[in-house]
Design an enzyme around this catalytic site. Structure first.
Site, PDB file in Angstrom:
ATOM      1  N   ALA A  65       0.859  -1.174   0.000  1.00  0.00           N
ATOM      2  CA  ALA A  65       0.000   0.000   0.000  1.00  0.00           C
ATOM      3  C   ALA A  65       0.901   1.232   0.000  1.00  0.00           C
ATOM      4  CB  ALA A  65      -0.892  -0.017   1.231  1.00  0.00           C
ATOM      5  N   GLY A 110       0.628  -4.971   0.860  1.00  0.00           N
ATOM      6  CA  GLY A 110      -0.594  -5.004   0.053  1.00  0.00           C
ATOM      7  C   GLY A 110      -0.406  -5.719  -1.278  1.00  0.00           C
ATOM      8  N   GLU A 113      -0.804  -9.295  -0.488  1.00  0.00           N
ATOM      9  CA  GLU A 113      -2.236  -9.493  -0.198  1.00  0.00           C
ATOM     10  C   GLU A 113      -3.054  -9.517  -1.498  1.00  0.00           C
ATOM     11  OE1 GLU A 113      -1.969  -6.146   2.525  1.00  0.00           O
ATOM     12  OE2 GLU A 113      -2.636  -7.438   4.158  1.00  0.00           O
ATOM     13  N   GLU A 133       4.651  -4.886   7.185  1.00  0.00           N
ATOM     14  CA  GLU A 133       3.855  -3.866   7.883  1.00  0.00           C
ATOM     15  C   GLU A 133       4.334  -3.554   9.288  1.00  0.00           C
ATOM     16  OE1 GLU A 133       2.632  -6.272   5.995  1.00  0.00           O
ATOM     17  OE2 GLU A 133       1.081  -5.467   4.696  1.00  0.00           O
TER      18      GLU A 133
HETATM   19  N1  CAA Z   1       4.579   3.197  -0.921  1.00  0.00           N
HETATM   20  C1  CAA Z   1       4.965   4.347  -1.486  1.00  0.00           C
HETATM   21  N2  CAA Z   1       6.087   4.480  -2.188  1.00  0.00           N
HETATM   22  C2  CAA Z   1       6.868   3.387  -2.324  1.00  0.00           C
HETATM   23  C3  CAA Z   1       6.526   2.140  -1.769  1.00  0.00           C
HETATM   24  C4  CAA Z   1       5.314   2.065  -1.040  1.00  0.00           C
HETATM   25  N3  CAA Z   1       4.886   0.912  -0.491  1.00  0.00           N
HETATM   26  N4  CAA Z   1       7.509   1.271  -2.051  1.00  0.00           N
HETATM   27  C5  CAA Z   1       8.408   1.935  -2.777  1.00  0.00           C
HETATM   28  N5  CAA Z   1       8.038   3.205  -2.942  1.00  0.00           N
HETATM   29  C6  CAA Z   1       8.753   4.288  -3.656  1.00  0.00           C
HETATM   30  C7  CAA Z   1       9.961   4.741  -2.893  1.00  0.00           C
HETATM   31  O1  CAA Z   1       9.599   5.682  -1.873  1.00  0.00           O
HETATM   32  C8  CAA Z   1      10.788   5.353  -3.988  1.00  0.00           C
HETATM   33  O2  CAA Z   1      10.278   6.630  -4.299  1.00  0.00           O
HETATM   34  P1  CAA Z   1      11.309   7.873  -4.621  1.00  0.00           P
HETATM   35  O3  CAA Z   1      12.046   7.409  -5.833  1.00  0.00           O
HETATM   36  O4  CAA Z   1      10.378   8.996  -4.886  1.00  0.00           O
HETATM   37  O5  CAA Z   1      12.176   7.995  -3.427  1.00  0.00           O
HETATM   38  C9  CAA Z   1      10.483   4.449  -5.182  1.00  0.00           C
HETATM   39  O6  CAA Z   1       9.274   3.777  -4.868  1.00  0.00           O
HETATM   40  C10 CAA Z   1      11.548   3.403  -5.420  1.00  0.00           C
HETATM   41  O7  CAA Z   1      11.747   2.704  -4.209  1.00  0.00           O
HETATM   42  P2  CAA Z   1      13.184   2.479  -3.537  1.00  0.00           P
HETATM   43  O8  CAA Z   1      14.106   3.571  -3.912  1.00  0.00           O
HETATM   44  O9  CAA Z   1      12.972   2.232  -2.074  1.00  0.00           O
HETATM   45  O10 CAA Z   1      13.617   1.144  -4.290  1.00  0.00           O
HETATM   46  P3  CAA Z   1      14.623   0.033  -3.753  1.00  0.00           P
HETATM   47  O11 CAA Z   1      14.857  -0.880  -4.914  1.00  0.00           O
HETATM   48  O12 CAA Z   1      15.802   0.650  -3.094  1.00  0.00           O
HETATM   49  O13 CAA Z   1      13.827  -0.747  -2.610  1.00  0.00           O
HETATM   50  C11 CAA Z   1      11.902  -1.889  -1.699  1.00  0.00           C
HETATM   51  C12 CAA Z   1      12.703  -1.509  -2.960  1.00  0.00           C
HETATM   52  C13 CAA Z   1      12.721  -2.824  -0.828  1.00  0.00           C
HETATM   53  C14 CAA Z   1      10.645  -2.581  -2.169  1.00  0.00           C
HETATM   54  C15 CAA Z   1      11.563  -0.603  -0.903  1.00  0.00           C
HETATM   55  O14 CAA Z   1      11.026   0.369  -1.792  1.00  0.00           O
HETATM   56  C16 CAA Z   1      10.556  -0.822   0.185  1.00  0.00           C
HETATM   57  O15 CAA Z   1      10.915  -1.333   1.236  1.00  0.00           O
HETATM   58  N6  CAA Z   1       9.301  -0.415  -0.045  1.00  0.00           N
HETATM   59  C17 CAA Z   1       8.239  -0.486   0.946  1.00  0.00           C
HETATM   60  C18 CAA Z   1       7.747  -1.903   1.119  1.00  0.00           C
HETATM   61  C19 CAA Z   1       6.717  -1.961   2.205  1.00  0.00           C
HETATM   62  O16 CAA Z   1       6.981  -1.694   3.359  1.00  0.00           O
HETATM   63  N7  CAA Z   1       5.478  -2.368   1.850  1.00  0.00           N
HETATM   64  C20 CAA Z   1       4.374  -2.467   2.787  1.00  0.00           C
HETATM   65  C21 CAA Z   1       3.566  -1.199   2.772  1.00  0.00           C
HETATM   66  S1  CAA Z   1       2.345  -1.170   4.045  1.00  0.00           S
HETATM   67  C22 CAA Z   1       1.060  -2.092   3.444  1.00  0.00           C
HETATM   68  O17 CAA Z   1       1.110  -2.661   2.377  1.00  0.00           O
HETATM   69  C23 CAA Z   1      -0.151  -2.123   4.343  1.00  0.00           C
HETATM   70  C24 CAA Z   1      -1.195  -3.069   3.947  1.00  0.00           C
HETATM   71  O18 CAA Z   1      -1.124  -4.250   4.222  1.00  0.00           O
HETATM   72  C25 CAA Z   1      -2.406  -2.587   3.347  1.00  0.00           C
END
Ligand code: CAA
Length: 261
Positions: A65, A110, A113, A133
């Site tokens: 998400a 998400g 999911e 999460e």
């Molecule tokens: N939401 C918003 N933006 C996201 C995102 C997310 N879940 N995941 C990645 N992005 C964005 C980053 O902020 C980044 O944006 P900028 O270029 O503007 O800085 C862009 O996508 C590229 O990401 P990274 O630079 O971080 O890429 P990476 O290859 O270095 O890392 C990754 C990849 C390990 C997937 C890392 O992006 C990451 O950890 N992302 C978040 C994953 C996460 O925690 N997901 C769970 C979200 S909570 C949820 O999903 C709740 C639910 O159950 C409903």
């Protein structure tokens, strides 16, 4: 239908749905969730589409998400966002056409999911899975606390959810989270070939199989078997059953030629 974050393409009997927000690794914001909702409606009413492939653009399937959108939400908004995700994913799970997830990269939060709400999951060797999460101060909110344990078992689900760790495709296959792992170049072809094989079978029978399996898994075995008898019986009211069995008895096959009637 104006879509900003999703590409919907029709290829014969199948639909290819691509989540297309690569700059945010296809993170699910409200707009993208609403577009998935619209696309499900479109696919549901298009009688030419008999199976669906769902994938992501770029290096991610869906990285969860949208954290930017969620970061400022209050209790009411957070709950509303969770309800939206659950509503859309449940609708996908209940879509009466098989959905194959082609998991091309990050399948997190998400995203995992969303994958769990499809029927069959094929992963590229590059895919990574997890429910991160708790590393952000939240619980999984789009079905992860419920569907993951149902798919991979309680202990494995709790370990993934409590640790927030990321696993690779091989480990996801070992856990039963994905059904197959293929090389990245083969992923879409593999998913489309599977979708086409399914789409060539009797559509009403396939639909009833999905309904029976999904419904049966949520109830006791006697109710489930009784439901199976109902759908099995219903098949005998279709032209496809009459013609499919007739073709077999004439040493022919109706596969690829069913009328969906
Ligand atoms: N939401 C918003 N933006 C996201 C995102 C997310 N879940 N995941 C990645 N992005 C964005 C980053 O902020 C980044 O944006 P900028 O270029 O503007 O800085 C862009 O996508 C590229 O990401 P990274 O630079 O971080 O890429 P990476 O290859 O270095 O890392 C990754 C990849 C390990 C997937 C890392 O992006 C990451 O950890 N992302 C978040 C994953 C996460 O925690 N997901 C769970 C979200 S909570 C949820 O999903 C709740 C639910 O159950 C409903």
């Amino acid at each position: 239908m104006e879509l900003k974050n999703i590409i919907l393409e029709k290829e014969g009997k199948i639909a290819l749905v691509t989540i297309n927000r690569p700059a945010a690794l296809n993170a699910l914001n409200t707009e993208t969730l609403s577009e998935i909702d619209l696309v499900i409606d479109e696919i549901e009413k298009d009688s030419e589409i008999l199976a669906v492939v769902l994938t992501g653009a770029g290096k991610s399937f869906v990285a969860g998400a949208d954290i930017s959108e969620m970061s400022d939400k209050n209790v009411i908004e957070g709950r509303k966002f969770g309800i939206l995700g659950n509503k859309v994913f449940r609708k996908l799970e209940n879509l009466e056409k098989p959905v194959i997830a082609a998991l091309n990269g990050f399948t997190l939060g998400g995203g995992n999911e969303l994958a769990l709400s499809t029927d069959i999951r094929i992963a590229s060797t590059k895919a990574k899975f997890g429910q991160p999460e708790v590393t952000l101060g939240i619980t999984p909110g789009f079905g992860g606390t419920q569907r993951l344990a149902r798919v991979i078992g309680v202990g494995a689900a709790k370990e993934l959810i409590y640790t927030g760790k990321m696993i690779n495709a091989e480990e996801a296959f070992r856990l039963g989270l994905v059904d197959k792992v293929v090389e990245p170049e083969a992923l879409l072809d593999e998913a489309k070939a599977l979708a086409n094989t399914i789409a060539n079978n009797a559509p009403i029978a396939v639909k009833l199989c999905k309904v029976a399996i999904n419904k049966g898994l949520q109830t006791d075995i006697d109710t489930a078997l009784s439901f199976e008898s109902e759908v099995f019986g219903a098949c005998f009211s279709t032209e496809d059953q009459k013609e499919g069995m007739g073709a077999f008895l004439n040493k022919q096959s109706l596969v690829g030629k069913f009328k969906n009637k």
